[in-house]
Design a protein around this motif. Structure first.
Motif, short mmCIF file in Angstrom:
data_model
loop_
_atom_site.label_atom_id
_atom_site.label_comp_id
_atom_site.label_asym_id
_atom_site.label_seq_id
_atom_site.Cartn_x
_atom_site.Cartn_y
_atom_site.Cartn_z
N SER A 189 0.83 -1.20 0.00
CA SER A 189 0.00 0.00 0.00
C SER A 189 0.87 1.26 0.00
N PRO A 190 0.37 2.37 -0.55
CA PRO A 190 1.13 3.62 -0.49
C PRO A 190 1.50 4.02 0.94
N GLY A 191 0.59 3.77 1.88
CA GLY A 191 0.87 4.11 3.26
C GLY A 191 2.04 3.33 3.83
N GLU A 192 2.13 2.04 3.49
CA GLU A 192 3.25 1.24 3.97
C GLU A 192 4.56 1.69 3.33
N VAL A 193 4.51 2.05 2.05
CA VAL A 193 5.73 2.54 1.40
C VAL A 193 6.20 3.82 2.09
N ARG A 194 5.27 4.75 2.34
CA ARG A 194 5.63 5.99 3.03
C ARG A 194 6.23 5.71 4.41
N GLU A 195 5.58 4.80 5.17
CA GLU A 195 6.05 4.52 6.52
C GLU A 195 7.41 3.85 6.50
N TYR A 196 7.60 2.93 5.57
CA TYR A 196 8.92 2.28 5.47
C TYR A 196 10.00 3.33 5.24
N ILE A 197 9.78 4.22 4.29
CA ILE A 197 10.79 5.23 3.98
C ILE A 197 11.01 6.16 5.17
N ARG A 198 9.94 6.53 5.85
CA ARG A 198 10.08 7.42 7.02
C ARG A 198 10.90 6.76 8.12
N ARG A 199 10.68 5.47 8.34
CA ARG A 199 11.32 4.80 9.48
C ARG A 199 12.70 4.22 9.14
N PHE A 200 12.85 3.76 7.89
CA PHE A 200 14.06 3.00 7.57
C PHE A 200 14.86 3.59 6.40
N GLY A 201 14.37 4.68 5.83
CA GLY A 201 15.06 5.27 4.69
C GLY A 201 14.69 4.60 3.39
N HIS A 202 15.22 5.12 2.29
CA HIS A 202 14.87 4.60 0.97
C HIS A 202 15.98 3.75 0.36
N GLN A 203 17.11 3.60 1.04
CA GLN A 203 18.31 3.05 0.41
C GLN A 203 18.24 1.55 0.13
N ARG A 204 17.31 0.83 0.79
CA ARG A 204 17.19 -0.61 0.56
C ARG A 204 15.79 -0.98 0.06
N LEU A 205 15.16 -0.04 -0.63
CA LEU A 205 13.81 -0.25 -1.15
C LEU A 205 13.83 -0.17 -2.67
N MET A 206 13.14 -1.13 -3.32
CA MET A 206 13.13 -1.18 -4.79
C MET A 206 11.71 -1.28 -5.32
N PHE A 207 11.48 -0.61 -6.42
CA PHE A 207 10.19 -0.71 -7.11
C PHE A 207 10.00 -2.10 -7.71
N GLY A 208 8.80 -2.65 -7.55
CA GLY A 208 8.45 -3.91 -8.20
C GLY A 208 6.99 -3.91 -8.58
N SER A 209 6.63 -4.67 -9.61
CA SER A 209 5.25 -4.69 -10.08
C SER A 209 4.49 -5.95 -9.70
N ASP A 210 5.18 -7.07 -9.52
CA ASP A 210 4.58 -8.39 -9.33
C ASP A 210 3.75 -8.81 -10.55
N PHE A 211 4.14 -8.38 -11.74
CA PHE A 211 3.49 -8.86 -12.96
C PHE A 211 3.51 -10.38 -12.97
N PRO A 212 2.42 -11.07 -13.38
CA PRO A 212 1.17 -10.56 -13.96
C PRO A 212 0.10 -10.23 -12.92
N PHE A 213 0.40 -10.40 -11.62
CA PHE A 213 -0.59 -10.15 -10.58
C PHE A 213 -0.75 -8.66 -10.31
N GLY A 214 0.29 -7.90 -10.60
CA GLY A 214 0.22 -6.45 -10.52
C GLY A 214 0.43 -5.84 -11.89
N ASP A 215 -0.12 -4.66 -12.09
CA ASP A 215 0.01 -3.95 -13.36
C ASP A 215 1.21 -3.02 -13.28
N PRO A 216 2.22 -3.19 -14.14
CA PRO A 216 3.42 -2.35 -14.03
C PRO A 216 3.14 -0.86 -14.05
N TYR A 217 2.23 -0.41 -14.91
CA TYR A 217 1.94 1.02 -14.99
C TYR A 217 1.33 1.52 -13.68
N SER A 218 0.34 0.80 -13.15
CA SER A 218 -0.31 1.23 -11.91
C SER A 218 0.66 1.21 -10.74
#
Length: 270
Positions: A189-218
């Motif tokens: 969720s967007p909220g979890e992404v925000r909280e992760y970055i707030r608490r632990f920084g962005h340096q070990r976080l990567m974008f992923g889509s989980d295609f075909p279960f997730g839509d890459p564009y969305s």
């Protein structure tokens, strides 16, 4: 370059449109330039049979599925193939082109034989190659893997922990704070992404889509909608993945990725 660190691609299992051509069409619409690809689970083991017993036919199926990812050398995308490991722990099939390991099961599915000596030997080989492991497991197995088995191995918990016991369970266990534990954003969720970055920084976080279960564009728009600092967004959308892959040890000059190490993307010729 936007890099999708979590997508599934195969040609044996037909339950989803998940060939490389299916992914490439969606990636083009999302301006994705590179992708880490994993075999689909049904090409690796029978997830519906808790008593699943391996057979020569399944071992051949796994070999063919992992080899399919190695064969991909498209002009439009840089491909980083990950090796999906199962209970034969067939690390002798690892090539210099492999960029990481997929280690995956859900509750109610056949279990990994963690006490098999071949498991420890496989982890030694993975550690020697400095290959990251995308670990999707039940919570207790996730704890054991990270605390007892994966010393010296980078572990990526996908979906911000959604299928590893939950985001907050991983927080409570103190795993996100460990330097060798990374995460991807696929279906989080967007909220979890925000909280992760707030608490632990962005340096070990990567974008992923989980295609075909997730839509890459969305999934990509989800990250961009957070309005992160531009430098932090660039790291999450590709920079962190590159930094992680630079540490991968190979036996070939070209490094991992595309057709036996001849990567055309940002790791080429490193």
């Amino acid at each position: 370059m936007v890099i999708d660190a979590h997508a599934h691609c195969g040609i044996i299992d037909r339950s989803w449109p998940q060939s490389f051509e299916d992914y490439a069409r969606q990636a083009a619409a999302a301006d994705i330039g590179a992708v880490a690809l994993f075999s689909p689970v049904p090409e690796i083991y029978d997830r519906h049979d808790r008593r699943f017993a391996d057979t020569p036919a399944w071992r051949l199926r796994r070999r063919e599925s992992n080899a399919y990812l190695l064969s991909l050398d498209p002009a439009e995308l840089t491909v980083y193939p990950y090796f999906f490991i199962w209970n034969d722990f067939a690390v002798e099939q690892l090539s210099a082109a492999h960029c990481g390991i997929k280690w995956h099961r859900h509750a109610g599915e056949p279990i990994y034989q963690y006490d098999d000596p071949r498991c420890r030997s496989a982890l030694d080989k993975i550690r020697l190659r400095r290959l990251p492991v995308v670990l999707e497991e039940e919570f207790d197995h996730t704890l054991r893997f990270i605390r007892d088995l994966a010393n010296g191995i980078t572990v990526i918990i996908p979906h911000l922990g959604m299928l590893n016991g939950g985001f907050r369970s991983i927080i409570a266990a103190g795993l996100w704070e460990l330097e060798n534990v990374w995460a991807d954003t696929a279906l989080a969720s967007p909220g979890e992404v925000r909280e992760y970055i707030r608490r632990f920084g962005h340096q070990r976080l990567m974008f992923g889509s989980d295609f075909p279960f997730g839509d890459p564009y969305s999934e990509l728009q989800k990250i961009r909608s957070l309005k992160l600092d531009p430098a932090a967004e660039a790291e999450v959308l590709g920079g962190n993945f590159i930094r992680l892959q630079i540490g991968v040890s190979t036996d070939q000059r070209g490094g991992c990725g595309n057709q036996q190490g001849q990567s055309k993307g940002p790791l080429a010729g490193r």
